[in-house]
Design a protein around this motif. Structure first.
Motif, PDB file in Angstrom:
ATOM      1  N   PHE A 145       0.834  -1.199   0.000  1.00 11.43           N
ATOM      2  CA  PHE A 145       0.000   0.000   0.000  1.00 11.43           C
ATOM      3  C   PHE A 145       0.871   1.252   0.000  1.00 11.43           C
ATOM      4  O   PHE A 145       1.995   1.245   0.514  1.00 11.43           O
ATOM      5  N   ASN A 146       0.327   2.320  -0.570  1.00 12.06           N
ATOM      6  CA  ASN A 146       0.936   3.646  -0.436  1.00 12.06           C
ATOM      7  C   ASN A 146       0.618   4.215   0.944  1.00 12.06           C
ATOM      8  O   ASN A 146      -0.319   3.746   1.616  1.00 12.06           O
ATOM      9  N   PRO A 147       1.341   5.233   1.377  1.00 12.92           N
ATOM     10  CA  PRO A 147       1.052   5.851   2.686  1.00 12.92           C
ATOM     11  C   PRO A 147      -0.373   6.379   2.801  1.00 12.92           C
ATOM     12  O   PRO A 147      -0.930   6.441   3.906  1.00 12.92           O
ATOM     13  N   ASP A 148      -0.988   6.754   1.656  1.00 16.07           N
ATOM     14  CA  ASP A 148      -2.354   7.297   1.716  1.00 16.07           C
ATOM     15  C   ASP A 148      -3.420   6.205   1.739  1.00 16.07           C
ATOM     16  O   ASP A 148      -4.622   6.502   1.693  1.00 16.07           O
ATOM     17  N   GLY A 149      -2.997   4.940   1.784  1.00 14.77           N
ATOM     18  CA  GLY A 149      -3.963   3.855   1.889  1.00 14.77           C
ATOM     19  C   GLY A 149      -4.393   3.251   0.569  1.00 14.77           C
ATOM     20  O   GLY A 149      -5.223   2.336   0.553  1.00 14.77           O
ATOM     21  N   THR A 150      -3.857   3.772  -0.542  1.00  8.98           N
ATOM     22  CA  THR A 150      -4.178   3.185  -1.847  1.00  8.98           C
ATOM     23  C   THR A 150      -3.157   2.103  -2.186  1.00  8.98           C
ATOM     24  O   THR A 150      -2.036   2.095  -1.670  1.00  8.98           O
ATOM     25  N   LEU A 151      -3.565   1.201  -3.054  1.00  9.56           N
ATOM     26  CA  LEU A 151      -2.667   0.124  -3.453  1.00  9.56           C
ATOM     27  C   LEU A 151      -1.484   0.683  -4.236  1.00  9.56           C
ATOM     28  O   LEU A 151      -1.658   1.518  -5.128  1.00  9.56           O
ATOM     29  N   LEU A 152      -0.283   0.224  -3.919  1.00 11.03           N
ATOM     30  CA  LEU A 152       0.902   0.672  -4.652  1.00 11.03           C
ATOM     31  C   LEU A 152       0.867   0.155  -6.085  1.00 11.03           C
ATOM     32  O   LEU A 152       1.197   0.886  -7.019  1.00 11.03           O
ATOM     33  N   TRP A 153       0.461  -1.108  -6.257  1.00  7.34           N
ATOM     34  CA  TRP A 153       0.375  -1.710  -7.592  1.00  7.34           C
ATOM     35  C   TRP A 153      -1.100  -1.965  -7.894  1.00  7.34           C
ATOM     36  O   TRP A 153      -1.576  -3.089  -7.849  1.00  7.34           O
ATOM     37  N   LYS A 154      -1.804  -0.898  -8.200  1.00 11.52           N
ATOM     38  CA  LYS A 154      -3.250  -1.002  -8.411  1.00 11.52           C
ATOM     39  C   LYS A 154      -3.580  -1.753  -9.692  1.00 11.52           C
ATOM     40  O   LYS A 154      -4.544  -2.506  -9.758  1.00 11.52           O
ATOM     41  N   ASN A 155      -2.776  -1.515 -10.730  1.00 10.86           N
ATOM     42  CA  ASN A 155      -2.997  -2.199 -12.002  1.00 10.86           C
ATOM     43  C   ASN A 155      -2.473  -3.630 -11.899  1.00 10.86           C
ATOM     44  O   ASN A 155      -1.283  -3.855 -11.692  1.00 10.86           O
ATOM     45  N   TRP A 156      -3.358  -4.585 -12.050  1.00  7.50           N
ATOM     46  CA  TRP A 156      -2.970  -5.990 -11.941  1.00  7.50           C
ATOM     47  C   TRP A 156      -1.833  -6.345 -12.899  1.00  7.50           C
ATOM     48  O   TRP A 156      -0.961  -7.165 -12.569  1.00  7.50           O
ATOM     49  N   LEU A 157      -1.841  -5.757 -14.072  1.00 11.05           N
ATOM     50  CA  LEU A 157      -0.829  -6.091 -15.076  1.00 11.05           C
ATOM     51  C   LEU A 157       0.584  -5.742 -14.616  1.00 11.05           C
ATOM     52  O   LEU A 157       1.550  -6.339 -15.088  1.00 11.05           O
ATOM     53  N   ASP A 158       0.711  -4.785 -13.711  1.00  6.96           N
ATOM     54  CA  ASP A 158       2.047  -4.474 -13.179  1.00  6.96           C
ATOM     55  C   ASP A 158       2.639  -5.680 -12.454  1.00  6.96           C
ATOM     56  O   ASP A 158       3.846  -5.932 -12.519  1.00  6.96           O
ATOM     57  N   THR A 159       1.777  -6.416 -11.774  1.00 10.97           N
ATOM     58  CA  THR A 159       2.263  -7.595 -11.045  1.00 10.97           C
ATOM     59  C   THR A 159       2.511  -8.766 -11.982  1.00 10.97           C
ATOM     60  O   THR A 159       3.231  -9.706 -11.625  1.00 10.97           O
ATOM     61  N   VAL A 160       1.910  -8.729 -13.158  1.00 13.67           N
ATOM     62  CA  VAL A 160       2.127  -9.791 -14.156  1.00 13.67           C
ATOM     63  C   VAL A 160       3.417  -9.540 -14.929  1.00 13.67           C
ATOM     64  O   VAL A 160       4.261 -10.433 -15.067  1.00 13.67           O
ATOM     65  N   THR A 161       3.577  -8.320 -15.428  1.00 14.77           N
ATOM     66  CA  THR A 161       4.768  -8.018 -16.236  1.00 14.77           C
ATOM     67  C   THR A 161       6.046  -8.115 -15.411  1.00 14.77           C
ATOM     68  O   THR A 161       7.116  -8.399 -15.960  1.00 14.77           O
ATOM     69  N   ALA A 162       5.940  -7.928 -14.094  1.00 14.45           N
ATOM     70  CA  ALA A 162       7.126  -8.005 -13.234  1.00 14.45           C
ATOM     71  C   ALA A 162       7.723  -9.404 -13.196  1.00 14.45           C
ATOM     72  O   ALA A 162       8.922  -9.563 -12.930  1.00 14.45           O
ATOM     73  N   ILE A 163       6.902 -10.430 -13.462  1.00  9.93           N
ATOM     74  CA  ILE A 163       7.405 -11.803 -13.347  1.00  9.93           C
ATOM     75  C   ILE A 163       7.605 -12.486 -14.695  1.00  9.93           C
ATOM     76  O   ILE A 163       7.967 -13.668 -14.731  1.00  9.93           O
ATOM     77  N   ILE A 164       7.405 -11.766 -15.790  1.00  9.35           N
ATOM     78  CA  ILE A 164       7.617 -12.352 -17.120  1.00  9.35           C
ATOM     79  C   ILE A 164       9.030 -12.929 -17.268  1.00  9.35           C
ATOM     80  O   ILE A 164       9.201 -14.028 -17.813  1.00  9.35           O
ATOM     81  N   PRO A 165      10.096 -12.239 -16.810  1.00  5.17           N
ATOM     82  CA  PRO A 165      11.443 -12.837 -16.937  1.00  5.17           C
ATOM     83  C   PRO A 165      11.557 -14.203 -16.260  1.00  5.17           C
ATOM     84  O   PRO A 165      12.268 -15.087 -16.750  1.00  5.17           O
ATOM     85  N   TYR A 166      10.840 -14.394 -15.156  1.00  4.82           N
ATOM     86  CA  TYR A 166      10.895 -15.682 -14.461  1.00  4.82           C
ATOM     87  C   TYR A 166      10.118 -16.753 -15.232  1.00  4.82           C
ATOM     88  O   TYR A 166      10.480 -17.935 -15.193  1.00  4.82           O
ATOM     89  N   PHE A 167       9.054 -16.340 -15.926  1.00  5.15           N
ATOM     90  CA  PHE A 167       8.345 -17.272 -16.808  1.00  5.15           C
ATOM     91  C   PHE A 167       9.283 -17.775 -17.909  1.00  5.15           C
ATOM     92  O   PHE A 167       9.248 -18.951 -18.287  1.00  5.15           O
ATOM     93  N   LYS A 168      10.103 -16.885 -18.434  1.00  2.00           N
ATOM     94  CA  LYS A 168      11.043 -17.278 -19.490  1.00  2.00           C
ATOM     95  C   LYS A 168      12.110 -18.233 -18.957  1.00  2.00           C
ATOM     96  O   LYS A 168      12.490 -19.196 -19.633  1.00  2.00           O
TER      97      LYS A 168
END
Length: 759
Positions: free
Chosen positions: A436-459
């Motif tokens: 979460f951000n300090p203001d209470g919102t999700l730091l990675w609100k866009n789900w795709l951010d969490t998907v693209t972060a692990i693409i190298p591990y998929f490879k």
């Protein structure tokens, strides 16, 4: 005492050995394909055609080729085909291969019936082929490791019963008084799998001329029974039979006795008792009753002791023979297999604890964990058995020890390059989802951010799969070369004294377990009781007590169109990537249902047959998907996810947009739900089902046209071009799919949840 002459049957062993190798390659190739599609979702477009000019294609520059596949190459179908091929085709065939070989030698007799042996073999292989065909066609139940529809479930049960009759018959005519430990594990495997398979696959066919069926359990109850089965499919298909093989082949290959007879006894009875209780750890923080989750965690932690007891018994069998491991590739495979077994059975209980489960569940950590067991434990044990049997059965030396060693190192590298990246990917996902951000919102609100972060591990995972498959191909070459220089003997002459009848009563001074080992009927009965206790304690209360699933008055049955859409969702295997279970975590409530603030409640799933909670989130959870996006967004998302979500790795579903929805069984489905499962449809609703569906379809299409004029223009052009052959959009599959997706989670819309018991 008279010495009797007989022959061991190597022919049936050879048949299962060939099936093991062939289906092993198929299973690995399917897994590699699924792994590739997770970072190259355009693979079906590359193979069959696309209208996306940014993608190269082997076919012509249109999407009709992809549409014509009808989703056969969709990730959801490939993934379930991969798991079924590995479990039922590769591991089970390797078990049957080793069991038919070892049972005859341990019991000093030929199998009870050659005819039953071959009925078992061909019925099992026919089942596998039927699974391939039906899964590619989208015929499945969606229940993980049990996706087969009811006719195939019956065929599996038939084949398993034939195997059981043959095994018990062979034990009855044995020439050895006491059953060796490997036979104990074979018996427990047969008993447990029969029980698990029958109870989990109780389903009601729509008709006896239809493949479609619905589970007799719904929602929470279905989830509990499924993971009682699912976890114990791992226990009694992927573990206990392979432990039986370990207890036979490891001492044979090492030319050493099993380290400890007493440890074997403790390992066997404690393992088969504890395993059946651990299934609920797959459902931590879900709508499952808390007591069941707690029991699952407790017994999962207890599993460490018997599992590691078995691992130590296997490894310590090599005491005084470790020098042989350097030279013998068979022992190399067995040592790494048993080590992976120990690692996986330590990690599993850790993941069952709530502290780690809330981070690891639904992530690729679990995928890494499962494949450490599948590739390391099951795969390497199977490879070791193959390398052991081929030179013996063909009466020659292995063609190339060097090639076998290359296979070992490629396989080991494959396991490392698979498991480690998946662990890192899982940690990354679990932590990114919760930040979460300090203001209470999700730091990675866009789900795709969490998907693209692990693409190298998929490879990297894909690279590991390539290593593993390459090693298996080297094994095939080695086996073929060995067979060519060898000479196979179908019937192996043997002799042993007949077994004198001394009665079943316990003799004075005879140990209790020694007595059990010579009374297989009593041993089997006690094993059944030991296995069944956990299931009875966990499942019977949940199924019998209505209070375990409170009724929420706002939750209504699905409309006819939504019911059809749900079946399409299952057909395409969407639950392979999407869960439908919002756990009571701040991050999940905010991410998936920010306005409503409602996590998933048990009473919301009472009409779900089967449940669709899923076990992996490649895409976001969908339990509160209804109303989050416009109908036109879903239309375009299904046609090409990259239009609506740049960087998405979701496959395309264009056939949903072109196919006419088959409504011929829609009314029958509603009648089945009402008459068999007491779903509260009225007679008027059933009689007007088609009109009901028509009205809902028209409303959805009107919204699509008002939201997306480009879609309306495209449909107008298509109508002009096709004339009388044109199928109105209202009658197509995509509308039913949208109806279902827009229904999800919409019954609960207030913070005040009224239950039937609160009225």
């Amino acid at each position: 005492m008279e010495t009797q002459k007989f022959n061991y049957d190597n022919n049936i062993v050879r048949a299962f050995l060939y099936a093991t190798i062939a289906f092993g390659l198929v299973g690995f190739l399917l897994g590699l394909t699924a792994a590739l599609m997770l970072f190259y979702p355009e693979l079906p477009e590359f193979l069959f055609g696309t209208d996306d000019t940014t993608i190269k294609s082997l076919a012509s520059g249109n999407i009709q080729g992809l549409i014509n596949t009808q989703g056969a190459m969709g990730f959801g179908r490939i993934r379930m085909l991969h798991t079924s091929a590995v479990i039922f085709a590769f591991v089970c065939n390797s078990f049957f291969c080793g069991a038919y070989y070892s049972m005859q030698r341990l019991l000093k007799t030929r199998m009870y019936s050659d005819t039953l042996s071959w009925i078992h073999f061909w019925s099992w292989q026919f089942m596998i082929v039927a699974v391939v065909i039906t899964f590619l066609m989208g015929i499945n139940t969606s229940k993980e490791y049990a996706e087969h529809e009811w006719p195939i479930d019956i065929l599996i049960a038939f084949s398993w019963i034939v195997f059981g009759i043959n095994m018990f018959g062979t034990i009855a005519k044995r020439r050895v008084r006491h059953l060796y430990v490997a036979i104990w594990f074979y018996l427990a495997t047969w008993i447990a799998v029969a029980m698990l398979h029958i109870f989990n696959n109780l389903e009601v066919p729509l008709s006896f001329t239809s493949w479609k069926s619905y589970s007799v359990y719904s929602g929470v109850k279905d989830a509990l029974v499924q993971w009682w089965y699912g976890h114990n499919a791992v226990a009694f298909v992927l573990t206990t039979p392979v432990l039986g093989l370990m207890y036979y082949f490891m001492p044979k290959a090492a030319q050493r006795p099993v380290f400890s007879y007493k440890l074997s006894i403790i390992h066997f009875w404690s393992l088969i008792f504890v395993y059946l209780w651990a299934g609920p750890h797959h459902l931590q923080y879900t709508a499952l009753p808390a007591w069941a989750q707690a029991v699952g965690t407790g017994f999962s932690i207890m599993l460490i002791a018997p599992s590691w007891g078995g691992m130590l018994n296997g490894l310590l069998t090599l005491r005084g023979a470790w020098d042989k491991v350097r030279e013998n590739p068979i022992l190399k495979f067995f040592v790494v297999a048993i080590t992976c077994y120990g690692m996986a059975t330590f990690e599993g209980p850790l993941l069952a604890t709530k502290s780690l489960n809330k981070i690891g569940h639904y992530t690729d950590w679990v995928i890494g964990h499962v494949h450490l067991g599948a590739l390391g434990w099951n795969g390497f044990m199977a490879f070791g058995v193959v390398y052991y049997l081929v030179p013996i059965m063909w009466r020659t030396k292995l063609w190339s020890v060097k090639l076998a060693n290359w296979h070992f190192w490629l396989g080991t590298l494959g396991i490392i390059f698979y498991a480690v990246p998946m662990y890192i990917a899982g940690f990354t996902q679990g932590l990114m989802w919760k930040q979460f951000n300090p203001d209470g919102t999700l730091l990675w609100k866009n789900w795709l951010d969490t998907v693209t972060a692990i693409i190298p591990y998929f490879k990297m995972r894909f690279l590991g799969g390539l290593f593993y498959l390459s090693g298996a191909i080297l094994m095939v070459i080695n086996v073929i070369k060995t067979i060519k220089v060898g000479s196979f003997q179908k019937n192996v002459p043997a002799e042993a004294p007949a077994l004198a009848n001394i009665g079943g009563t316990r003799k004075e001074g005879e140990g209790v377990h020694l007595w059990l080992e010579r009374t297989p009927t009593l041993l089997s009965i006690l094993a059944f009781i030991t296995i069944a206790i956990g299931g009875l304690v966990e499942i019977v209360p949940t199924l019998s007590l209505k209070q375990s699933v409170p009724t929420i008055t706002a939750v209504k049955p699905y409309t006819p169109l939504e019911l059809e859409g749900r079946d399409l969702y299952i057909r395409e295997g969407c639950n392979s990537c999407h869960s439908q279970m919002i756990r009571p975590f701040r991050d999940e409530v905010v991410r998936f249902e920010g306005k409503n603030g409602q996590y998933s409640k048990a009473g919301e799933f009472i009409y779900d047959r089967p449940f669709l909670w899923g076990s992996k989130r490649t895409g976001p959870d969908l339990h509160r998907e209804g109303g989050r996006n416009p109908d036109s967004w879903h239309f375009k998302h299904m046609y090409n996810p990259r239009i609506t979500s740049a960087g998405s790795i979701m496959p395309r579903f264009p056939w949903l947009i072109t196919n006419k929805l088959d409504r011929t069984q829609m009314v029958d489905k509603m009648k089945l739900m009402k008459n068999t499962f007491d779903v509260p449809y009225t007679k008027a609703q059933i009689d007007s089902a088609n009109q009901w569906a028509d009205n809902q379809s028209k409303a959805i299409v009107q919204r699509i046209y008002s939201e997306a004029t480009d879609v309306k223009d495209q449909m107008t052009k298509e109508k002009t071009a096709k004339g009388g052959a044109y199928v109105p959009l209202e009658q197509r599959e995509i509308v039913a799919m949208i109806a279902y997706l827009q229904r999800l989670g919409t019954d609960i819309k207030t913070t005040q949840i009224q239950t039937a018991s609160a009225e």
